[in-house]
Design a protein around this motif. Structure first.
Motif, PDB file in Angstrom:
ATOM      1  N   ASP A 163       0.804  -1.226   0.000  1.00 39.16           N
ATOM      2  CA  ASP A 163       0.000   0.000   0.000  1.00 39.16           C
ATOM      3  C   ASP A 163       0.832   1.269   0.000  1.00 39.16           C
ATOM      4  OD1 ASP A 163       0.904  -0.583   2.564  1.00 39.16           O
ATOM      5  OD2 ASP A 163      -0.895   0.178   3.571  1.00 39.16           O
ATOM      6  N   THR A 164       2.092   1.187   0.391  1.00 42.13           N
ATOM      7  CA  THR A 164       2.949   2.384   0.392  1.00 42.13           C
ATOM      8  C   THR A 164       4.031   2.329  -0.679  1.00 42.13           C
ATOM      9  OG1 THR A 164       4.432   1.429   2.057  1.00 42.13           O
ATOM     10  CG2 THR A 164       2.569   2.742   2.861  1.00 42.13           C
ATOM     11  N   GLY A 165       4.086   1.244  -1.436  1.00 40.72           N
ATOM     12  CA  GLY A 165       5.090   1.123  -2.484  1.00 40.72           C
ATOM     13  C   GLY A 165       5.133  -0.288  -3.022  1.00 40.72           C
ATOM     14  N   ARG A 166       5.725  -0.440  -4.187  1.00 37.21           N
ATOM     15  CA  ARG A 166       5.658  -1.699  -4.920  1.00 37.21           C
ATOM     16  C   ARG A 166       6.461  -2.816  -4.281  1.00 37.21           C
ATOM     17  NH1 ARG A 166       2.312  -3.495  -7.366  1.00 37.21           N
ATOM     18  NH2 ARG A 166       3.255  -4.214  -9.311  1.00 37.21           N
ATOM     19  N   ASN A 167       7.439  -2.514  -3.429  1.00 37.94           N
ATOM     20  CA  ASN A 167       8.295  -3.553  -2.863  1.00 37.94           C
ATOM     21  C   ASN A 167       7.759  -4.174  -1.576  1.00 37.94           C
ATOM     22  OD1 ASN A 167      10.180  -3.665  -4.870  1.00 37.94           O
ATOM     23  ND2 ASN A 167      11.697  -2.408  -3.836  1.00 37.94           N
ATOM     24  N   PHE A 168       6.567  -3.743  -1.125  1.00 31.20           N
ATOM     25  CA  PHE A 168       5.877  -4.301   0.035  1.00 31.20           C
ATOM     26  C   PHE A 168       6.549  -3.919   1.358  1.00 31.20           C
ATOM     27  CE2 PHE A 168       4.312  -6.905  -3.378  1.00 31.20           C
ATOM     28  CZ  PHE A 168       3.002  -7.208  -3.028  1.00 31.20           C
ATOM     29  N   ARG A 169       5.708  -3.758   2.358  1.00 29.04           N
ATOM     30  CA  ARG A 169       6.142  -3.595   3.740  1.00 29.04           C
ATOM     31  C   ARG A 169       5.461  -4.674   4.580  1.00 29.04           C
ATOM     32  NH1 ARG A 169       2.612   0.630   7.099  1.00 29.04           N
ATOM     33  NH2 ARG A 169       0.631   0.528   5.972  1.00 29.04           N
ATOM     34  N   LEU A 170       5.783  -4.741   5.869  1.00 29.30           N
ATOM     35  CA  LEU A 170       5.199  -5.738   6.765  1.00 29.30           C
ATOM     36  C   LEU A 170       4.576  -5.042   7.960  1.00 29.30           C
ATOM     37  CD1 LEU A 170       4.874  -8.799   7.322  1.00 29.30           C
ATOM     38  CD2 LEU A 170       7.051  -8.698   8.570  1.00 29.30           C
ATOM     39  N   VAL A 171       3.313  -5.365   8.228  1.00 32.57           N
ATOM     40  CA  VAL A 171       2.615  -4.813   9.388  1.00 32.57           C
ATOM     41  C   VAL A 171       1.967  -5.963  10.150  1.00 32.57           C
ATOM     42  CG1 VAL A 171       2.152  -2.652   8.174  1.00 32.57           C
ATOM     43  CG2 VAL A 171       0.400  -4.439   8.202  1.00 32.57           C
ATOM     44  N   LYS A 172       1.551  -5.677  11.389  1.00 31.27           N
ATOM     45  CA  LYS A 172       0.774  -6.646  12.150  1.00 31.27           C
ATOM     46  C   LYS A 172      -0.393  -5.921  12.808  1.00 31.27           C
ATOM     47  CE  LYS A 172       3.687  -6.462  16.323  1.00 31.27           C
ATOM     48  NZ  LYS A 172       4.512  -7.275  17.260  1.00 31.27           N
ATOM     49  N   PRO A 180      -4.031  -6.706  15.622  1.00 32.72           N
ATOM     50  CA  PRO A 180      -4.763  -7.661  16.451  1.00 32.72           C
ATOM     51  C   PRO A 180      -5.834  -8.389  15.636  1.00 32.72           C
ATOM     52  CG  PRO A 180      -4.568  -5.547  17.571  1.00 32.72           C
ATOM     53  CD  PRO A 180      -4.104  -5.328  16.165  1.00 32.72           C
ATOM     54  N   VAL A 181      -5.994  -9.678  15.885  1.00 34.99           N
ATOM     55  CA  VAL A 181      -7.049 -10.436  15.223  1.00 34.99           C
ATOM     56  C   VAL A 181      -8.405  -9.809  15.508  1.00 34.99           C
ATOM     57  CG1 VAL A 181      -8.253 -12.655  15.211  1.00 34.99           C
ATOM     58  CG2 VAL A 181      -5.753 -12.591  15.214  1.00 34.99           C
ATOM     59  N   ALA A 182      -8.562  -9.265  16.707  1.00 32.97           N
ATOM     60  CA  ALA A 182      -9.843  -8.697  17.112  1.00 32.97           C
ATOM     61  C   ALA A 182     -10.108  -7.329  16.503  1.00 32.97           C
ATOM     62  CB  ALA A 182      -9.896  -8.595  18.642  1.00 32.97           C
ATOM     63  N   ALA A 183      -9.096  -6.727  15.859  1.00 31.65           N
ATOM     64  CA  ALA A 183      -9.268  -5.381  15.300  1.00 31.65           C
ATOM     65  C   ALA A 183      -8.339  -5.238  14.093  1.00 31.65           C
ATOM     66  CB  ALA A 183      -8.958  -4.317  16.349  1.00 31.65           C
ATOM     67  N   THR A 184      -8.859  -5.571  12.901  1.00 30.66           N
ATOM     68  CA  THR A 184      -8.000  -5.584  11.710  1.00 30.66           C
ATOM     69  C   THR A 184      -8.063  -4.293  10.910  1.00 30.66           C
ATOM     70  OG1 THR A 184      -9.710  -6.577  10.299  1.00 30.66           O
ATOM     71  CG2 THR A 184      -8.297  -8.085  11.538  1.00 30.66           C
ATOM     72  N   GLY A 185      -8.793  -3.300  11.372  1.00 30.95           N
ATOM     73  CA  GLY A 185      -8.860  -2.031  10.668  1.00 30.95           C
ATOM     74  C   GLY A 185      -7.490  -1.385  10.546  1.00 30.95           C
ATOM     75  N   ARG A 186      -7.288  -0.636   9.471  1.00 29.04           N
ATOM     76  CA  ARG A 186      -5.977  -0.058   9.201  1.00 29.04           C
ATOM     77  C   ARG A 186      -5.479   0.842  10.334  1.00 29.04           C
ATOM     78  NH1 ARG A 186      -4.824  -0.736   3.624  1.00 29.04           N
ATOM     79  NH2 ARG A 186      -6.599  -1.651   2.521  1.00 29.04           N
ATOM     80  N   GLU A 187      -6.391   1.408  11.082  1.00 27.99           N
ATOM     81  CA  GLU A 187      -5.972   2.277  12.176  1.00 27.99           C
ATOM     82  C   GLU A 187      -5.281   1.500  13.297  1.00 27.99           C
ATOM     83  OE1 GLU A 187     -10.322   1.156  12.954  1.00 27.99           O
ATOM     84  OE2 GLU A 187      -9.013   1.605  11.239  1.00 27.99           O
ATOM     85  N   HIS A 188      -5.413   0.170  13.274  1.00 24.68           N
ATOM     86  CA  HIS A 188      -4.791  -0.653  14.310  1.00 24.68           C
ATOM     87  C   HIS A 188      -3.476  -1.283  13.840  1.00 24.68           C
ATOM     88  CE1 HIS A 188      -8.398  -0.319  16.753  1.00 24.68           C
ATOM     89  NE2 HIS A 188      -9.126  -0.682  15.714  1.00 24.68           N
ATOM     90  N   TRP A 189      -3.082  -1.026  12.621  1.00 22.55           N
ATOM     91  CA  TRP A 189      -1.881  -1.666  12.086  1.00 22.55           C
ATOM     92  C   TRP A 189      -0.624  -1.078  12.727  1.00 22.55           C
ATOM     93  CZ3 TRP A 189      -2.651  -2.147   6.048  1.00 22.55           C
ATOM     94  CH2 TRP A 189      -3.771  -2.956   5.802  1.00 22.55           C
ATOM     95  N   GLN A 190       0.308  -1.968  13.035  1.00 23.53           N
ATOM     96  CA  GLN A 190       1.612  -1.571  13.562  1.00 23.53           C
ATOM     97  C   GLN A 190       2.679  -2.011  12.569  1.00 23.53           C
ATOM     98  OE1 GLN A 190       2.578  -3.271  17.384  1.00 23.53           O
ATOM     99  NE2 GLN A 190       4.756  -2.746  17.212  1.00 23.53           N
TER     100      GLN A 190
END
Length: 693
Positions: free
Chosen positions: A298-307, A309-319
């Motif tokens: 979502d921020t570039g073609r080479n991919f990043r890694l985020v994690k 919570p299973v209970a809250a998968t909305g983008r605002e919860h991504w780390q």
């Protein structure tokens, strides 16, 4: 209708395909297709023409048959016929496959793990003998192979024609009996934790697009449709996480995707979405503890890694765990209870980076050859400190390593044996960078036998692909030694359109930029000539599928640059195929090649489509290979291409069409049948390069 039978071998005459013109008009252009009729597989004239071409090819190459036979025996002699894979652990068993001497197909087996962790003395259980499945058939391939979590049931799929159309069955491993359950056109399979519920995906009958997810309970008469994907750009898949915590339903096109999840112990539950699909955003998901780990671009073609919570998968919860890096492509991850393994690509080469999730410490596994490739082996157990991977190069046979992620100790588990007098020290690999016409540096991998490498231009085999963002990684082939030992240099051009240098490399060789793929290959060939590696009259080129498209284009553009062309299952009628939305894969491919129903995008494809750009000019010797049951590139594309080229070429060099009447896109399925096909190719090419037995 003219006589389609080939002439006697003493003076073979190519068969003539009857012309039945069909006019195709779009965007103000009318194209006359004399061979459109070859699409009709039920027309006896179609089969007669293919068989006549096979007969002609056999007649032309009849003098080479002793050479072909010698090459076949030479290559077969390097194979340890009674070989076996390295066993892997899963739920109380070791699983492995083995071959028996003289048999074409593997036998898939397991043994229980002993109290001491051993397995050698335990009784073997044969799960599938693929030789038995293949009995009476020209083709057999096993697709899905999934054992239920309790070890009782085996869900497996088979293709008996080569059309990549798989039938799903379930075997009771306690009794050895097959259940009455049968499902057709199955593309993926996953078990729920109850070992009684099976999820599977199926393909559409018209387009072969994987579009439906189903749930089946063992013993039930019917199935429940979980999801049907209506957008024809998208395919669907289902899999169980290594943690066995969640089932994932992957929905993806060439440029965007969406993942849905379900607790694996609640098979009747509701599937939920991790992140809604967005244009130009692709992602994959894995599970650990109470978190999902997401690889996303979502921020570039080479991919990043985020994690999250299973209970809250909305983008605002991504780390964010790992940010986007412009010079490193994150190609995938393997997640374990205490460790993470990242698959990355740096300047065209794979690397593995291990992270201890308990303290965050990371380290890379080092490799020292100039060109190599890595592969993921079976890593079925989530609670493991050992990571198994495969390594090979153009001079190192396929090797399986176990890497202890905690102690950093690496153990060689198996190196594929090469019988005879093979010595890897005799061979040298190189990695070159050759400038394309726009200044971009294109990587090239080479291998040759040191004592056969003279000072002057050598016979050289140049391979290319360049599509779908798929890296054209180097690999070891014991059969290829028959080329190297005769003084041939083998090279791989990592042209734009593939993923060899990350997603930007793909973007630079697709859609409006597709011509870069073809000019890169030409520029690499010219660069190898300029550096003294070879000369045009000593240069053979080869590619398959989208690589066959590459062969067709460069043969049109620069026929004088090459001595001989091998074009396997080639996508050479590109424009007509992309205009036919009823064909398998077409609509989904709009994001790779363009949609020719749009005028501008029609122009992109029209400019290079090999069938539409054949010309009255000399061509190199050309060997075109296809299969009657190919579902990826239909047989009629190469058949039409050869028929038209015969009417236009102004030279006397051989033009051969060879159709495997009992296989699909990958050619023969049996290991010796496949080797026989390679021996035929090698004999033809070596003869054209002036190299005899």
């Amino acid at each position: 209708m003219p006589d389609l039978k080939p002439a006697l071998p003493s003076s073979p005459v190519p068969p003539v395909a009857p012309r039945r013109p069909t006019a195709l008009t779009l965007h103000g252009e009318t194209r006359i297709d004399d061979y459109f009729w070859l699409r009709d597989k039920d027309d006896p004239a179609t089969i007669a023409y293919l068989e006549a071409e096979n007969g002609y090819a056999a007649a032309v190459t009849a003098p080479l048959k002793p050479f072909e036979d010698a090459l076949f025996e030479e290559m077969r002699g390097r194979i340890k016929e009674d070989d076996a894979s390295v066993p892997y652990r899963l739920a109380g068993f070791y699983y492995y496959s083995r071959f028996e001497t003289g048999r074409q197909y593997p036998i898939l087996c397991r043994k229980p793990i002993g109290a001491d962790g051993g397995w050698q003395d335990a009784a073997e259980q044969v799960l599938l003998d693929v030789n038995a499945l293949a009995r009476g058939r020209e083709f057999m391939e096993v697709g899905e192979f999934e054992v239920s979590p309790d070890g009782r049931w085996l869900a497996f799929s088979t293709d008996g024609t080569g059309f990549r159309q798989y039938r799903l069955q379930v075997k009771d491993l306690a009794t050895g009996k097959l259940l009455k359950f049968r499902r057709e056109r199955v593309t993926s399979v996953a078990w729920a934790l109850d070992s009684a519920t099976l999820f599977f995906t199926t393909e559409d009958r018209r387009t072969k697009r994987s579009n439906q997810l189903w749930r089946h309970r063992l013993g039930a008469d019917g199935d429940t449709l979980v999801h049907e994907e209506k957008d024809e750009r998208f395919n669907v898949d289902v899999y169980l996480s290594r943690s066995e915590g969640y089932l994932f339903h992957q929905i993806g096109s060439h440029t965007s995707g969406e993942v849905r999840y379900l607790a694996a112990d609640k098979p009747d539950g509701r599937w939920r979405v991790v992140a809604r699909r967005r244009a130009e955003v692709e992602y994959t998901v894995d599970h650990r503890g109470d978190e999902f780990w997401i690889r996303i671009n979502d921020t570039g073609r080479n991919f990043r890694l985020v994690k999250t919570p299973v209970a809250a998968t909305g983008r605002e919860h991504w780390q964010e765990v790992l940010p986007l890096r412009s010079d490193v492509a994150l190609e995938g991850i393997d997640l374990f209870r205490h460790f993470l393994v990242r698959h990355e690509r740096v300047r065209g080469l794979n690397q593995l980076v291990v992270t201890d999730l308990r303290d965050g410490a990371s380290h890379a596994i080092a490799f020292d050859e100039p060109a190599y490739s890595l592969g993921v082996e079976a890593n079925a157990e989530f609670d493991s400190t050992v990571y198994r991977y495969g390594y090979e190069s153009m001079s190192t046979p396929g090797t399986v390593y176990d890497y202890d992620m905690a102690t950093r100790v690496q153990t060689l588990r198996k190196r594929r044996p090469v019988l005879g007098d093979f010595d890897p020290a005799r061979y040298a690999s190189e990695r070159l960078w050759i400038a394309a016409r726009d200044g971009v540096e294109v990587p090239v991998s080479l291998v040759y036998r040191k004592d056969r490498r003279g000072d002057g231009p050598a016979p050289l085999w140049l391979e290319g692909y360049g599509a779908y963002g798929m890296p054209n990684d180097v690999y070891f082939s014991s059969g290829r030694l028959s080329l190297l030992d005769r003084g041939v240099v083998y090279a791989v051009a990592h042209v734009r359109g593939g993923g060899d240098l990350g997603q930007a490399w793909h973007d630079a060789g697709k859609m409006a930029s597709k011509m870069n793929t073809f000019t890169d290959f030409i520029d690499v060939a010219e660069g190898l000539v300029a550096r003294g590696y070879t000369a045009p009259d000593r240069l053979a080129i080869e590619g398959g599928s989208a690589g066959g498209l590459l062969m067709g284009v460069v043969a049109n553009l620069r026929p004088e640059l090459f001595r001989v062309v091998v074009s396997e299952v080639p996508f050479v009628d590109t424009l007509s195929t992309m205009l036919d939305a009823s064909l398998p894969l077409t609509v989904g491919e709009y994001e790779e090649w363009g949609n020719p129903n749009r005028r501008e995008q029609y122009g992109w494809i029209r400019a290079y489509s090999p069938y539409d750009n054949l010309a009255a000019q000399p061509y190199p010797a050309i060997l075109v290979k296809t299969s009657l049951h190919d579902s990826q590139v239909m047989y009629w594309e190469p058949a039409k291409y050869v028929a038209r080229l015969r009417t236009l070429k102004t030279d006397a060099a051989p033009l051969l069409l060879v159709t495997n009447m009992g296989a699909g896109h990958g050619g023969a399925s049996g290991r010796f049948d496949r080797l026989r096909e390679v021996a035929f190719d090698y004999a033809f090419v070596l003869d054209r390069l002036g190299i005899g037995r």
